[in-house]
Write a protein that holds these residues in place. Structure first.
Motif, short mmCIF file in Angstrom:
data_model
loop_
_atom_site.label_atom_id
_atom_site.label_comp_id
_atom_site.label_asym_id
_atom_site.label_seq_id
_atom_site.Cartn_x
_atom_site.Cartn_y
_atom_site.Cartn_z
N ASN A 275 -28.40 -64.78 -10.95
CA ASN A 275 -27.77 -65.67 -9.99
C ASN A 275 -28.19 -65.30 -8.57
N ALA A 282 -20.53 -66.97 -9.08
CA ALA A 282 -21.41 -67.24 -10.21
C ALA A 282 -21.77 -65.95 -10.94
N THR A 286 -21.06 -65.06 -14.90
CA THR A 286 -22.10 -64.61 -15.83
C THR A 286 -21.74 -63.27 -16.45
#
Length: 449
Positions: A275, A282, A286
């Motif tokens: 990312n 984000a 993840t």
């Protein structure tokens, strides 16, 4: 044998159900508390997630308790373990609420790190008490089954708590109360775990021998600390002389060290490689996904370990798990493609949890009750030391993106060498513990609270 079937088998014991309830609620609170810390330390948009920064945060949280944790073991062999669960969770309620207030009113400060450090240390102490008390609530022939279920289902509860913590943070309105809300809910769960411990009898979890300690002077306290150091040294010598539990703890410490390097790499890969580093949200999503997949590997260990132990000894299953760990790191050494990272996370989760179940069984099976608290405190010390050491190594060898083909190739090779070395050691002693004299009984147990 299915997980549900195994759980039904051990859950017929009323005392097991009571202890298991304490574990589930306590570890759910753990997961929620740790989710708050992860967001704060590793996925805060204001913080730069470099290898050195992540490793430093782990060192701050773990290294001091590498030195303090050994003193918990002798206390678990002296104090009523039920009282440890009651008082320890009550202490965490206070610490967590104070931490939440500080975060809301002052933000991140030295006090936040100190309180987080103390709270996590109490958690390690409680987990050791839960493990040491387990043989007192299930028959010996069902101990392997209980060992397979309780730590892993406790970890599942922690994952659920972490997920709930992340959800609370995501839906909470922005503002000063946002950081403290998750911790406040975690404190409520700690309070529930403390209340659930009251359903167990004071003497139900042991130990059989304990020393009283009321009204001690400072000189007597100092003397007791010296005695604790001696007790811990005696416990370490006992485990080494007993052979099988000492070897199990040693191999698990190295396994944990290798896992620690991988864990820190996973944080960096999630935020900085997969990312945009500026998009901490984000990166957190993840990492949460990959961590969840790793816990799916833990779930595979729940299913596969009992099946494996029907055919091989726990020590042989440890060798298999170490080789699975080697495969997981070998896959990562090939490419940082997302599919390969996913496969590696699942396999490493299986490797770590499968080996841990086997080591827990060996330590509980082959350790006398007089030393069992010290054994799990040493286990905890090695756990913290291994992770702190992994943090130091990760800071030195990992790039900020978290992926290095050479590092993961070396980790795979070390896993293979560890499997070969442990297999050779077990073959040399024929997987048989040596008889070791047990000391004379101490005085009667004392209440912790």
């Amino acid at each position: 044998m299915s997980v549900l079937s195994d759980l039904k088998t051990v859950a017929v014991h009323r005392d097991f159900r009571k202890l298991f309830a304490v574990r589930l609620v306590s570890q759910c609170g753990d997961g929620m508390f740790q989710a708050g810390l992860a967001t704060l330390f590793f996925f805060n948009p204001q913080n730069l997630a470099t290898a050195a920064a992540v490793a430093g945060a782990f060192a701050i949280l773990l290294l001091p308790f590498t030195l303090v944790a050994p003193f918990a073991g002798p206390l678990l062999d002296r104090w009523r373990r039920r009282q440890v669960l009651l008082g320890g969770n009550a202490i965490r309620v206070v610490l967590t609420l104070v931490l939440a207030v500080i975060m809301v009113t002052q933000g991140v400060s030295v006090a936040v790190y100190v309180l987080a450090l103390v709270t996590l240390g109490v958690n390690r102490f409680l987990l050791a008490a839960l493990s040491a008390g387990l043989p007192r609530v299930v028959p010996r022939e069902q101990l392997l089954m209980a060992n397979t279920l309780t730590p892993t289902l406790g970890a599942v509860s922690a994952v659920a708590g972490a997920g709930l913590g992340f959800l609370i943070g995501a839906i909470s309105p922005a503002g000063v109360l946002k950081d403290g809300l998750t911790l406040t809910v975690a404190a409520v769960l700690f309070g529930c775990a403390s209340a659930l411990a009251l359903r167990l009898g004071k003497d139900q979890l042991g130990p059989d021998r304990a020393a009283t300690g009321r009204g001690r002077s400072w000189a007597e306290v100092a003397q007791d600390l010296r005695a604790t150091a001696v007790d811990m040294a005696d416990g370490a010598r006992y485990l080494v002389r007993r052979r099988t539990p000492g070897m199990g703890l040693g191999v698990m410490a190295i396994h944990r060290f290798l896992y620690g390097v991988n864990f820190i790499a996973l944080i960096l890969i999630s935020r900085n490689l997969l990312n945009d580093p500026a998009d901490a949200g984000a990166g957190l999503a993840t990492f949460g996904l990959l961590a969840g997949l790793s816990f799916a590997g833990n779930g595979l260990a729940i299913v596969l370990t009992p099946l494996a132990h029907e055919r091989v000894r726990p020590s042989q299953w440890i060798v298999v798990c170490l080789l699975i760990g080697a495969v997981s790191q070998g896959l990562l050494a090939i490419t940082p493609a997302f599919a390969m990272i996913v496969a590696s996370a699942v396999l490493l989760g299986l490797s770590v949890q499968g080996a841990k179940i086997a080591v827990d069984t060996i330590v509980q099976r082959d350790t006398h009750d007089a030393f069992r608290g010290r054994a799990f405190s040493l286990y905890d010390m090695l756990y913290n030391a291994a992770f702190a050491g992994a943090a130091a190594l990760a800071a030195a060898v990992l790039p900020d993106e978290g992926w290095s083909a050479l590092v993961f190739a070396v980790l795979a090779l070390v896993y293979v060498l560890l499997a070969v070395g442990y297999r050779a050691g077990i073959a040399r002693i024929d997987d048989t513990p040596r008889e070791v004299p047990v000391p004379q009984p101490l005085d009667e147990p004392t209440d912790l609270v």
